[in-house]
Design a protein around this motif. Structure first.
Motif, mmCIF file in Angstrom:
data_model
loop_
_atom_site.group_PDB
_atom_site.id
_atom_site.type_symbol
_atom_site.label_atom_id
_atom_site.label_comp_id
_atom_site.label_asym_id
_atom_site.label_seq_id
_atom_site.Cartn_x
_atom_site.Cartn_y
_atom_site.Cartn_z
ATOM 1 N N GLU A 108 39.939 49.337 -35.619
ATOM 2 C CA GLU A 108 38.607 49.292 -35.704
ATOM 3 C C GLU A 108 36.996 50.284 -35.520
ATOM 4 N N LEU A 109 37.435 49.719 -34.204
ATOM 5 C CA LEU A 109 36.274 50.648 -33.706
ATOM 6 C C LEU A 109 35.703 52.256 -33.765
ATOM 7 N N GLU A 110 37.449 52.571 -34.315
ATOM 8 C CA GLU A 110 36.667 54.049 -34.303
ATOM 9 C C GLU A 110 35.917 54.051 -35.650
ATOM 10 N N ARG A 111 36.998 53.419 -36.950
ATOM 11 C CA ARG A 111 36.294 53.653 -38.233
ATOM 12 C C ARG A 111 34.933 52.762 -37.817
ATOM 13 N N LEU A 112 34.469 51.095 -37.424
ATOM 14 C CA LEU A 112 33.386 51.200 -37.637
ATOM 15 C C LEU A 112 32.043 52.624 -36.569
ATOM 16 N N LYS A 113 32.570 53.550 -35.606
ATOM 17 C CA LYS A 113 31.493 54.194 -35.385
ATOM 18 C C LYS A 113 30.936 55.303 -36.209
ATOM 19 N N GLN A 114 32.322 56.017 -37.149
ATOM 20 C CA GLN A 114 32.080 56.570 -38.291
ATOM 21 C C GLN A 114 31.585 55.799 -38.986
ATOM 22 N N ALA A 115 31.692 55.148 -39.756
ATOM 23 C CA ALA A 115 30.956 54.504 -40.527
ATOM 24 C C ALA A 115 28.891 54.056 -40.585
ATOM 25 N N TYR A 116 28.999 53.326 -39.948
ATOM 26 C CA TYR A 116 27.814 53.484 -38.595
ATOM 27 C C TYR A 116 27.232 53.589 -37.784
ATOM 28 N N ASN A 117 27.701 54.836 -36.824
ATOM 29 C CA ASN A 117 26.641 54.931 -35.483
ATOM 30 C C ASN A 117 26.919 56.612 -35.768
ATOM 31 N N GLY A 118 27.854 57.057 -36.657
ATOM 32 C CA GLY A 118 27.701 58.762 -36.415
ATOM 33 C C GLY A 118 28.415 59.545 -35.997
ATOM 34 N N GLY A 119 29.393 58.628 -35.456
ATOM 35 C CA GLY A 119 30.975 58.906 -34.306
ATOM 36 C C GLY A 119 30.566 58.249 -33.132
ATOM 37 N N ARG A 120 29.663 58.311 -33.209
ATOM 38 C CA ARG A 120 29.036 58.125 -31.408
ATOM 39 C C ARG A 120 29.427 56.288 -31.053
ATOM 40 N N ASP A 121 29.771 56.340 -29.930
ATOM 41 C CA ASP A 121 29.871 55.325 -29.538
ATOM 42 C C ASP A 121 28.494 54.182 -29.470
ATOM 43 N N PHE A 122 28.813 52.999 -29.792
ATOM 44 C CA PHE A 122 27.381 52.066 -29.410
ATOM 45 C C PHE A 122 26.973 51.870 -28.496
ATOM 46 N N PRO A 123 25.807 51.787 -28.359
ATOM 47 C CA PRO A 123 24.921 51.620 -27.521
ATOM 48 C C PRO A 123 25.257 50.250 -26.405
ATOM 49 N N PRO A 124 25.157 50.114 -24.892
ATOM 50 C CA PRO A 124 25.475 48.941 -24.349
ATOM 51 C C PRO A 124 24.289 47.606 -24.930
ATOM 52 N N ARG A 125 25.367 46.950 -24.942
ATOM 53 C CA ARG A 125 24.810 45.358 -25.323
ATOM 54 C C ARG A 125 23.570 44.659 -23.926
ATOM 55 N N THR A 126 22.282 44.461 -24.560
ATOM 56 C CA THR A 126 21.478 44.046 -23.442
ATOM 57 C C THR A 126 21.614 42.560 -23.320
ATOM 58 N N GLU A 127 22.436 41.753 -23.603
ATOM 59 C CA GLU A 127 22.635 40.773 -23.509
ATOM 60 C C GLU A 127 23.971 40.482 -24.124
ATOM 61 N N GLN A 128 24.583 39.323 -23.750
ATOM 62 C CA GLN A 128 25.348 38.597 -24.442
ATOM 63 C C GLN A 128 25.885 37.858 -25.477
ATOM 64 N N LEU A 129 26.973 38.228 -26.353
ATOM 65 C CA LEU A 129 26.899 37.809 -27.463
ATOM 66 C C LEU A 129 26.755 36.210 -27.720
ATOM 67 N N ARG A 130 26.324 35.818 -28.893
ATOM 68 C CA ARG A 130 26.244 34.345 -28.906
ATOM 69 C C ARG A 130 27.441 34.114 -30.296
ATOM 70 N N GLY A 131 28.253 33.314 -29.770
ATOM 71 C CA GLY A 131 28.734 32.242 -30.947
ATOM 72 C C GLY A 131 27.953 31.781 -32.387
ATOM 73 N N GLY A 132 29.042 31.492 -33.031
ATOM 74 C CA GLY A 132 28.249 30.718 -34.261
ATOM 75 C C GLY A 132 27.991 31.773 -35.358
ATOM 76 N N ARG A 133 27.364 30.880 -36.374
ATOM 77 C CA ARG A 133 27.439 31.747 -37.686
ATOM 78 C C ARG A 133 27.027 33.844 -37.934
ATOM 79 N N PRO A 134 27.421 34.604 -38.471
ATOM 80 C CA PRO A 134 26.847 36.000 -37.775
ATOM 81 C C PRO A 134 25.203 35.973 -38.859
ATOM 82 N N LEU A 135 23.858 36.989 -38.090
ATOM 83 C CA LEU A 135 22.959 36.912 -38.615
ATOM 84 C C LEU A 135 22.804 36.908 -40.223
ATOM 85 N N ALA A 136 21.775 36.830 -40.917
ATOM 86 C CA ALA A 136 21.923 37.349 -42.165
ATOM 87 C C ALA A 136 21.404 38.677 -41.968
ATOM 88 N N ALA A 137 21.453 39.463 -43.153
ATOM 89 C CA ALA A 137 21.551 40.328 -43.425
ATOM 90 C C ALA A 137 19.800 40.559 -44.197
#
Length: 93
Positions: free
Chosen positions: A64-93
């Motif tokens: 799934e990460l390979e698919r997401l990189k191809q679909a949303y980041n030009g096939g490249r790894d996503f950059p490192p996070r600058t903070e920890q993930l937060r729980g709860g609902r996903p951010l609205a678009a």
């Protein structure tokens, strides 16, 4: 997603640099999905697959990460996070 969209990835094919120290992660999954995954790992535990729930999850994450990189980041790894993930609902678009 269609079956033809999935890449055939097997845990024994992971590049050595991707096989690093394992850490514990807690996440919530639908009960039926987890039950199906446990059934598959149980029935494929012996040769030739030697499947475990960890191997199954790792293969699914990598695919799934390979698919997401191809679909949303030009096939490249996503950059490192600058903070920890937060729980709860996903951010609205």
């Amino acid at each position: 997603m269609h079956n033809q969209d999935l890449l055939p990835i097997r845990p024994e094919e992971f590049p050595p640099e991707k096989c690093v120290r394992k850490v514990r992660a807690t996440l919530y999954l639908p009960a039926d999905l987890l039950d199906e995954a446990r059934n598959a790992a149980f029935h494929l535990a012996g040769p030739p697959a030697r499947m475990t729930l960890t191997k199954l999850a790792e293969a699914a994450f990598r695919q799934e990460l390979e698919r997401l990189k191809q679909a949303y980041n030009g096939g490249r790894d996503f950059p490192p996070r600058t903070e920890q993930l937060r729980g709860g609902r996903p951010l609205a678009a």
